[in-house]
Every structure is written in structure tokens, then in C-alpha cells.
Scaffold this motif. Structure first.
Motif, PDB file in Angstrom:
ATOM      1  N   VAL B   7     -26.801  14.663   1.757  1.00  0.00           N
ATOM      2  CA  VAL B   7     -26.514  15.810   1.323  1.00  0.00           C
ATOM      3  C   VAL B   7     -27.689  16.496   0.897  1.00  0.00           C
ATOM      4  O   VAL B   7     -27.688  17.916   1.440  1.00  0.00           O
ATOM      5  N   ARG B   8     -28.778  16.032   0.728  1.00  0.00           N
ATOM      6  CA  ARG B   8     -30.050  16.675   0.848  1.00  0.00           C
ATOM      7  C   ARG B   8     -30.344  17.145   1.899  1.00  0.00           C
ATOM      8  O   ARG B   8     -31.057  18.385   2.122  1.00  0.00           O
ATOM      9  N   ARG B   9     -30.101  16.483   3.030  1.00  0.00           N
ATOM     10  CA  ARG B   9     -30.692  16.964   4.187  1.00  0.00           C
ATOM     11  C   ARG B   9     -29.951  18.049   4.698  1.00  0.00           C
ATOM     12  O   ARG B   9     -30.248  19.047   5.395  1.00  0.00           O
ATOM     13  N   TYR B  10     -28.567  18.265   4.615  1.00  0.00           N
ATOM     14  CA  TYR B  10     -27.565  19.150   5.213  1.00  0.00           C
ATOM     15  C   TYR B  10     -27.445  20.174   4.298  1.00  0.00           C
ATOM     16  O   TYR B  10     -27.006  21.481   4.614  1.00  0.00           O
ATOM     17  N   LEU B  11     -27.822  20.157   2.709  1.00  0.00           N
ATOM     18  CA  LEU B  11     -27.402  21.120   1.834  1.00  0.00           C
ATOM     19  C   LEU B  11     -28.010  22.395   2.341  1.00  0.00           C
ATOM     20  O   LEU B  11     -27.291  23.349   2.347  1.00  0.00           O
ATOM     21  N   PRO B  12     -29.285  22.544   2.467  1.00  0.00           N
ATOM     22  CA  PRO B  12     -29.898  23.731   2.952  1.00  0.00           C
ATOM     23  C   PRO B  12     -29.153  24.620   3.928  1.00  0.00           C
ATOM     24  O   PRO B  12     -28.767  25.920   3.737  1.00  0.00           O
ATOM     25  N   VAL B  14     -26.320  24.122   5.153  1.00  0.00           N
ATOM     26  CA  VAL B  14     -24.979  24.765   4.641  1.00  0.00           C
ATOM     27  C   VAL B  14     -24.882  25.874   3.962  1.00  0.00           C
ATOM     28  O   VAL B  14     -24.165  26.902   3.973  1.00  0.00           O
ATOM     29  N   LEU B  15     -25.925  25.797   2.892  1.00  0.00           N
ATOM     30  CA  LEU B  15     -26.073  26.903   2.005  1.00  0.00           C
ATOM     31  C   LEU B  15     -26.293  28.298   2.719  1.00  0.00           C
ATOM     32  O   LEU B  15     -25.915  29.192   2.581  1.00  0.00           O
ATOM     33  N   VAL B  18     -23.420  29.486   4.368  1.00  0.00           N
ATOM     34  CA  VAL B  18     -22.362  30.159   3.316  1.00  0.00           C
ATOM     35  C   VAL B  18     -23.088  31.614   2.866  1.00  0.00           C
ATOM     36  O   VAL B  18     -22.455  32.580   2.752  1.00  0.00           O
ATOM     37  N   VAL B  19     -24.453  31.644   2.642  1.00  0.00           N
ATOM     38  CA  VAL B  19     -24.870  32.788   2.491  1.00  0.00           C
ATOM     39  C   VAL B  19     -24.836  34.146   3.317  1.00  0.00           C
ATOM     40  O   VAL B  19     -24.482  35.169   3.106  1.00  0.00           O
ATOM     41  N   LEU B  20     -24.996  33.450   4.737  1.00  0.00           N
ATOM     42  CA  LEU B  20     -24.704  34.319   5.760  1.00  0.00           C
ATOM     43  C   LEU B  20     -23.488  34.980   5.931  1.00  0.00           C
ATOM     44  O   LEU B  20     -23.279  36.128   5.824  1.00  0.00           O
ATOM     45  N   ILE B  21     -22.595  33.934   5.736  1.00  0.00           N
ATOM     46  CA  ILE B  21     -21.078  34.387   5.751  1.00  0.00           C
ATOM     47  C   ILE B  21     -20.913  35.351   4.657  1.00  0.00           C
ATOM     48  O   ILE B  21     -20.390  36.432   4.752  1.00  0.00           O
TER      49      ILE B  21
END
Lengths: 314, 500
Positions: B7-12, B14-15, B18-21
Motif C-alpha cells: 500500500v505504501r509503495r503504490y499509494l503515492p 495511485v494518489l 486520482v489527482v490528475l484525473i
């Protein structure tokens, strides 16, 4: 009734005082040996310096928020009276009433496409050749490095005339390609120096160990050198991006049509119309400056390490 | 535990997505109703992407081909004597072709003219043949007019690749000590050669010409030593842009550079020393202090130009307030001997200033602006240098009883030298050449009294179209800078180690 509120007030004011005292202690945190007077003096100086650094920038925001009829005023407040976002709206979306269209996004697109290509290109070129300068000994190496430094003595304004004539001969005036050519390698020599200095600080043992384990030069470069020099690469990219992003003088010579303008030329049209529209000029400036400044301030922790490790320690 | 790491690795990332979208959708929904008022549209974007992409593709492709060529020279060895002759002949022909193309390119940008003789036509032949090949393709209906260039270039590249393949097959690999290094620096070197050295040579040529608007730049220009002499004479005796004389402008440039660099270094040093101590809010200070550096120069300069307005600018508002305050005090203290006179005198002399009309104050205004812009950079560089100095030196000095000033003089300054030397050299060269602030704030006015050398040069070229003269002017500036750097390096002995 009154006594209880009094008591409550007392308690809360005591609490406030406590908080304030705590804050002051935290804010004026001092190293051993510094007298309180000296600490306060240092902080006062720094706060004044900060105000001097920030206030003119905030004034731009102020002007952009002023309604059009009170643009000229001697008011020094940061948030003006009757603050409005009209200027922003007009800059972004034009003004249908006066039948004026907005070129803002066009200028941004022109700047962004040209500058991102040139900075990516120059960082790639510099990263590769800096590696050669840092890791190989070959005839002409120091001559090459000195030569690169010498090119920095050539004033940018000096190359502008021949570049302008050359670009005109190639029929690239008023096209993004002309500006791309003019920006492309001006940053490369210095970037090579910076990156070379940075690579020098990475121990060669790492690479030798990897090579013994069967890695070749290419994998060494991509898997060891590049990841380790991310800060320096980011700095190099940022510098060359910032350099091109707000460049005005070269662009003015090469681009003469509104459709081809980059944003520095573009926002000048606000200042050059019959009635200077400072409000719109400031609004456009704020919208352009904010993302760049965030990027810049965000990377400022890398800035220090990148700058000093790079060009400096050789 | 494993899961948490993932989670820690992929969270940034993914975030970020999401922000870009989110940004995309908000922008889309916000901008969509207003598209009528915006001139940028999909067509323009596609068109310019195509143009830039094609250009980039061409450049990278060309560099690749050149790299392959040199790779084969360095790292391939002919199998036997027969192939040796073929390979060397092919490589020689390729090199000759390349040289001819370069020569005709240089000619097409007017570096020199070969005339319509045998040699000229022969050297131009590859380019002419390429043009003929294109029209042949069009005539035989293999390609349309638009795609002719692309098709013919594609065929050329294929032919080249075929030649490379032939060389590759008839050779074996070998080792070369420096080959890789040369291959790595080649692209940057070519870029520098083409975009810095070539214009530089062109500038020297122009300096010995009478090119101007009247000669249509280089088209009808005449070249010769007498023109160079003429340009040089005008530079030192005539006017450099419109009225200004060379020596005046030169001294102004020296003053401009000295004052700027002095303030940048001392101001930067001061701030850096203040910041370089344990503080909870150091990061905040640093962030705020680099504001002038972070804001794009164009915007900063224009904003400051606004502040130098005689009525509504910040500086005159403050000066007016100060004047009112001083006048008030002088009224209050009029009876006190000495102090009263002092305040009356101050009130009479400190007040709003005409930043735009008075040459002296106009010069002060650009100095203030440039100093404000330049201090943060020096502060950051020096702070970096200070932080790399080990605290142990100071502790040892303290034990030995050294005063703060002695510590600064004998520890800080010598250990900062590797940081300061290049920073000062570059600072001087940059300030000497930096005229965007001047151009944006005063445009050299009033009466060219705030022009420095480079801004005069810019004007001579692009306002008065004196091309040949400008080129000579630029050469003189370059020589001045070059001498400065040589002398400085000789004195300070810096950078010697850096090039080793």
C-alpha cells in the motif's frame, strides 16, 4: 454567574498565555550559547528580510484582485477593497461583451511544449556526456571541459543575432521550431559541468562491483548512476526549464505573431494595449507564477544539495 | 506487513493518478462552457505537436545514424583485406557526403558563398540530388507533394541502414579504449558545435561586414577588413545604440556589475549565516526568502516596474509617508537646536523620487530590482557551502579562544572558497550579460542613461538593425569577459582542480 465566567476567562487567558509562551519558546528556539537578545535580533532581521522578499510578490496578487475602477490607488493593503476575480475570468475566458477572445491557453501551450522539449533534450544530452567526462579518461577531456566553460563566456545576446539570421534563412521565424533551436543547447554546457561534478561524488566502487557481477556500462548507467543522481538531474531540469519558461528577449526576436507567442510575450500585450490593463496582466502573472513557484519551493530542499554537490566540489 | 508495504509503495502513484484525473475533470467541466472565448483548440494542439514531434524525430534519428557511423569506426574491425577496402571506401564516401551536406547547409545560411562554379556545384550536389529525388518521386506518383520529403528521407535512411548492415556483416568487433567516451559526448558536442560555435563563427564573419537593414541582413552584404575597421571605429568613437558613447556605457556596466555582485554576495552571505544555525522555523524562512528567485523574472521585473510608478508605486508611497512623518517630527522638534534642523533637512531631502525621468534614480531602480532578484540565489549557494563545513572546526577554534570574527576570517571564508569562486565568476558574467531586468523596467531610458553594454547591443541589432556593427560590438564584449575570467582564474587559482 459573573464569577464563573471570570474564572473561565482567567483560565482560558492563562491557557492562551501558556500557548503563546510555548509558541514563542518554540519559535525562538535557540542553540546553546546564544543570548536571548541575539536570538531575537536574528529573528527580527530574518523576518524583515522575508517581508522584503515576499511583499512585492503579494502586491501582484493585490493588483490582480482590484476591480477595474480602482486600479490606481495608493492603498497598501494586501486584500483590496471590493476584491473581485473579474480579471482572472477575463484573462482565462475572454470577454464576450467586448468581443475579445482569450489567448492565454494558447500562450501557455506554446511555452509548455517548447520549453519542456528543450529541457528534456538538454538534460538527456548533458546526463550522457557528463558521464563520459566523469568516468573515462580520454585525450581531449580537460580541453573539452574548459571549452564548455568558455562557451558560457559568450553572452547569450551575442549569439542571438547570428541565430536570428540563421533561423530566418531556414524560414523558421514565427514557428515553435525556431525558438526550440534557439533554446536547445544554451543550458547544456553548464549542465554538463554540474552533473559531472555530481557524478564525481558517486564512488566508482559501486560500478566496479556491479561490473564484476556482470553488468555492462549501460545497465550501470541506468541502474546505478541515474537513480543516484536524481536530485542533480531534477535540478538540471528545473534550471533549464525555468530559464526557458520565463525567457523574454530571445522569444521577442524570433516570434512576432500573436499565435506563436509564448506567455512572456503574451502577457506583455496586456501592458502594451492602448489602455494598459494592469489588472489582467497581474491576474495572468499570478496564474502562471503559482505552479512554477510551488514546483520551485517544493524542490528547494534538493536545490541546496544539487547546487553545492554539483558545480562546486568538482 | 507485506500488504502494508505494498500500500505504501503504490499509494503515492495511485494518489497522483486520482489527482490528475480530478484536475482533468474539473478543468474540463470548468472550461467547457467557455470554449468560445478561448483561441486554443484541439486542431492547434495536434498541429504543433506534429510539427515539434517531427522535428524531434528527425534530430534524434539523425544523431542515431551519426552514432552508428562512429560506433562502426571505433568498434568494428574488417574481417580481412578485401573487406577492409570495401568498408573504408564506404565509410569514406559517407563521410564525404556528410561533409558536403554540412557545407551546403552552411552556405544556405550565408556563412559563405561558393558561387556557381564547378566546385560549388559539386559540393552542393548531394542536396540538389536529394531535391531532384523528391521531385522525381512526385512525378512518378510514388508520393504526393506533402509526403515527398518524408518518403525520400525514409528511403535515404533505409539506404544508409543497408550500408551500415553491409559494414557490420563484413567486420568483427574489437575493443577501443576511448571509443565509448567519444560516442557518449558526441551528441552534446554536435549540439554545442551547431548552436554555439557555428553562430559564434558567423558572428565573427558578420563583424567584418556592412550588414544592416539596407543590405537585407546578409543577402547583399559586403565583407572585408575595411568594414571591420569601420565598425570598430564607430564603436569607440560613434554612438553604440542611438546617442550613447561606448566608454560611458562601459563604465556604467562595470558599476552595475560591481554593485550587483557585491550586494548579492554580501547579502547572500548575511542571510546564509543567519540561517545556518539550529532553528525550528529555518525551513519556513528559507522558503519565503527564495521567493524572488522562484518567481519568473519577467513577472518580477514587470511587477517592480509598476512599483516604481511615480504616484501609485510602492516606493513612492512609502517615501511620501516617510516624508510626511519626518515633516511632522521636524515641526514637533523645531525648537530643539540641532535635532530640529536635522529633521527639517531630512524632510526637505527625503521624499518621492522620479524613478522614470531622472537617470540616476532610474539606474538605482534597476539596481534595487536586480539586487532583490539575485540575493536568494547566492544565499542558497552559500548556505549549502556553510552546511558542508563541519562544526568541529568551530568547536576547536572556540577552545583555542578564537573570536567570532577570527573564526569567520580563518575558517568560514577559506572553506567557502570552492563554493564562492565559481559562484562569483558566474555571478559576474551573468550580471554583466543580464539585461532583461533593465529592458523590462526602464528599456534603457531615459535617453539610454541606464543601458549597459549588452542592452545597447540588443538595441543596435533589433531596433536600429545595425547587424555588422552589432557583431563587432558583441566580439568586443566577449573579449572583455574572457580577459576578466582569465585574470580572475589566474589570481584565485580556482577551478584548476575541477577540470582534472
Amino acid at each position: 454567574m459573573s464569577t464563573t465566567t471570570d474564572a473561565a476567562n482567567k483560565v482560558s487567558s492563562a491557557k492562551q498565555a501558556n500557548v503563546v509562551a510555548h509558541f514563542i519558546r518554540w519559535f525562538f528556539y535557540r542553540a546553546r550559547g546564544d543570548s536571548p537578545f541575539k536570538t531575537i535580533l536574528i529573528h527580527a532581521t530574518l523576518i524583515v528580510a522575508c517581508i522584503i522578499a515576499v511583499y512585492p510578490v503579494l502586491r501582484v496578487v493585490t493588483i490582480s484582485l482590484r476591480p477595474n475602477d480602482t486600479l490606481l490607488t495608493t492603498d497598501l493593503r494586501i486584500i483590496p477593497e471590493n476584491a473581485t476575480l473579474d480579471n482572472y475570468k477575463e484573462v482565462l475566458f475572454g470577454n464576450p461583451e467586448r468581443n475579445r477572445k482569450s489567448d492565454f491557453f494558447l500562450w501557455l501551450w506554446n511555452s509548455l511544449s517548447i520549453v519542456s522539449i528543450t529541457s528534456v533534450l538538454s538534460v538527456i544530452l548533458a546526463a550522457i556526456s557528463a558521464y563520459a567526462f566523469s568516468r573515462f579518461k580520454f585525450p581531449g577531456r580537460s580541453a573539452g571541459l574548459i571549452f564548455l566553460l568558455t562557451t558560457q563566456m559568450i553572452p547569450a545576446g551575442m549569439l542571438l543575432l547570428p541565430l536570428f539570421i540563421m533561423i530566418a534563412k531556414l524560414k523558421m521565424i514565427n514557428t515553435p521550431l525556431g525558438l526550440l533551436i534557439a533554446y536547445a543547447v544554451t543550458a547544456v554546457p553548464l549542465t554538463i559541468w554540474t552533473l559531472k561534478g555530481y557524478y564525481d561524488t558517486i564512488p566508482v566502487d559501486l560500478e566496479e562491483a556491479a561490473m564484476i557481477d556482470g553488468a555492462n556500462r549501460f545497465t550501470v548507467f541506468t541502474n546505478i548512476i541515474l537513480p543516484l543522481s536524481t536530485p542533480a538531474l531534477a535540478i538540471a531540469f528545473l534550471f533549464s526549464f525555468m530559464g526557458g519558461w520565463s525567457e523574454y528577449l530571445v522569444a521577442r526576436v524570433i516570434l512576432q505573431k500573436n499565435e506563436a507567442f509564448t506567455w512572456p510575450l503574451g502577457i506583455f500585450t496586456y501592458a502594451q494595449q492602448f489602455t494598459v490593463s494592469w489588472g489582467q496582466f497581474s491576474a495572468a502573472s499570478v496564474m502562471i507564477a503559482i505552479p512554477v513557484m510551488i514546483l520551485f519551493l517544493y524542490s528547494s530542499k534538493w536545490l541546496i544539495s544539487g547546487l553545492t554537490l554539483g558545480s562546486v566540489k568538482g | 506487513m507485506e500488504n502494508e508495504n505494498k500500500v505504501r509503495r503504490y499509494l503515492p502513484s495511485v494518489l497522483w493518478i486520482v489527482v490528475l484525473i480530478a484536475v482533468y475533470f474539473t478543468l474540463n467541466s470548468l472550461i467547457a462552457p467557455f470554449t468560445d472565448g478561448i483561441t486554443l483548440n484541439g486542431k492547434i494542439v495536434t498541429e504543433s505537436t506534429k510539427q515539434l514531434g517531427g522535428f524531434l524525430f528527425g534530430i534524434i534519428g539523425g544523431l542515431m545514424l551519426i552514432e552508428i557511423y562512429f560506433y562502426q569506426i571505433f568498434f568494428r574491425k574488417p574481417k580481412n583485406d578485401a573487406t577492409n577496402i570495401i568498408i573504408r571506401a564506404l565509410q569514406f564516401i559517407l563521410a564525404a557526403l556528410l561533409l558536403m551536406v554540412v557545407i551546403s547547409f552552411l552556405e544556405s545560411t550565408d556563412l559563405f558563398r561558393m558561387g556557381d562554379n564547378i566546385v560549388g556545384n559539386f559540393l552542393r550536389s548531394p542536396v540538389t540530388m536529394f531535391g531532384d529525388f523528391q521531385s522525381m518521386l512526385v512525378n512518378t506518383k510514388i508520393a504526393t507533394k506533402d509526403s515527398a520529403q518524408l518518403t525520400s528521407s525514409g528511403i535515404m535512411v533505409l539506404a544508409l541502414l543497408a550500408i551500415f548492415a553491409v559494414i557490420h556483416i563484413s567486420s568483427v568487433s574489437r575493443n577501443h579504449n576511448y571509443g565509448l567516451a567519444y560516442l557518449l559526448i558526441l551528441p552534446a558536442f554536435l549540439g554545442v558545435l551547431f548552436l554555439i560555435i557555428y553562430p559564434f563563427l558567423f558572428e565573427i564573419k558578420l563583424a567584418f561586414s556592412n550588414a544592416s537593414l539596407g543590405t537585407q541582413a546578409t543577402k547583399n552584404a559586403a565583407y572585408g577588413l575595411q568594414y571591420g575597421w569601420e565598425n570598430l571605429k564607430t564603436l569607440f568613437t560613434g554612438s553604440v545604440a542611438k546617442d550613447a558613447k561606448f566608454l560611458d556605457v562601459f563604465w556604467r556596466t562595470v558599476i552595475w556589475t560591481v554593485i550587483n555582485v557585491t550586494f548579492h554576495v554580501s547579502g547572500g552571505m548575511g542571510l546564509a549565516i543567519l540561517l545556518n544555525r539550529p532553528m525550528k522555523v529555518q525551513g519556513l524562512y528559507r522558503t519565503l526568502l527564495v521567493f524572488p528567485w522562484a518567481i519568473p523574472t519577467t513577472i518580477a521585473a514587470m511587477a517592480l516596474r509598476n512599483e516604481f510608478d511615480s504616484r501609485y508605486g510602492l516606493f513612492n508611497i512609502l517615501l511620501t509617508d516617510l516624508n510626511t512623518w519626518l515633516t511632522g517630527i521636524s515641526h514637533g522638534t523645531a525648537n530643539i537646536v540641532g535635532i530640529g534642523n536635522l529633521f527639517t533637512w531630512l524632510a526637505a531631502h527625503i521624499g518621492p523620487v522620479s524613478w522614470k525621468q531622472d537617470p540616476f534614480w532610474a539606474f538605482v531602480s534597476i539596481l534595487i530590482s536586480n539586487i532583490w532578484l539575485g540575493i536568494p540565489f547566492m544565499a542558497v549557494i552559500i548556505l549549502g557551502g556553510l552546511q558542508s563545513i563541519s562544526q568541529e572546526y568551530y568547536e576547536a577554534a572556540e577552545i583555542d579562544g578564537a573570536s567570532k570574527f577570527q573564526q569567520f576570517r580563518n575558517i568560514t571564508i577559506p572553506l567557502l572558497r570552492p563554493v564562492l569562486t565559481p559562484a562569483i565568476i558566474l555571478g559576474v558574467v551573468w550580471t554583466f550579460n543580464k539585461f532583461d531586468v533593465i529592458y523590462l523596467i526602464t528599456q534603457g531610458g531615459p535617453q539610454e542613461k541606464t543601458d549597459i553594454l549588452v542592452s545597447s547591443m540588443y538595441k543596435a541589432a533589433f531596433q536600429f538593425y545595425r547587424y555588422g556593427f552589432t557583431a563587432m560590438f558583441a566580439l568586443v564584449i566577449f573579449i572583455i569577459l574572457f580577459l576578466f575570467t582569465l585574470i580572475y582564474l589566474r589570481i584565485s587559482g580556482g577551478l584548476k582542480s575541477a577540470a582534472e
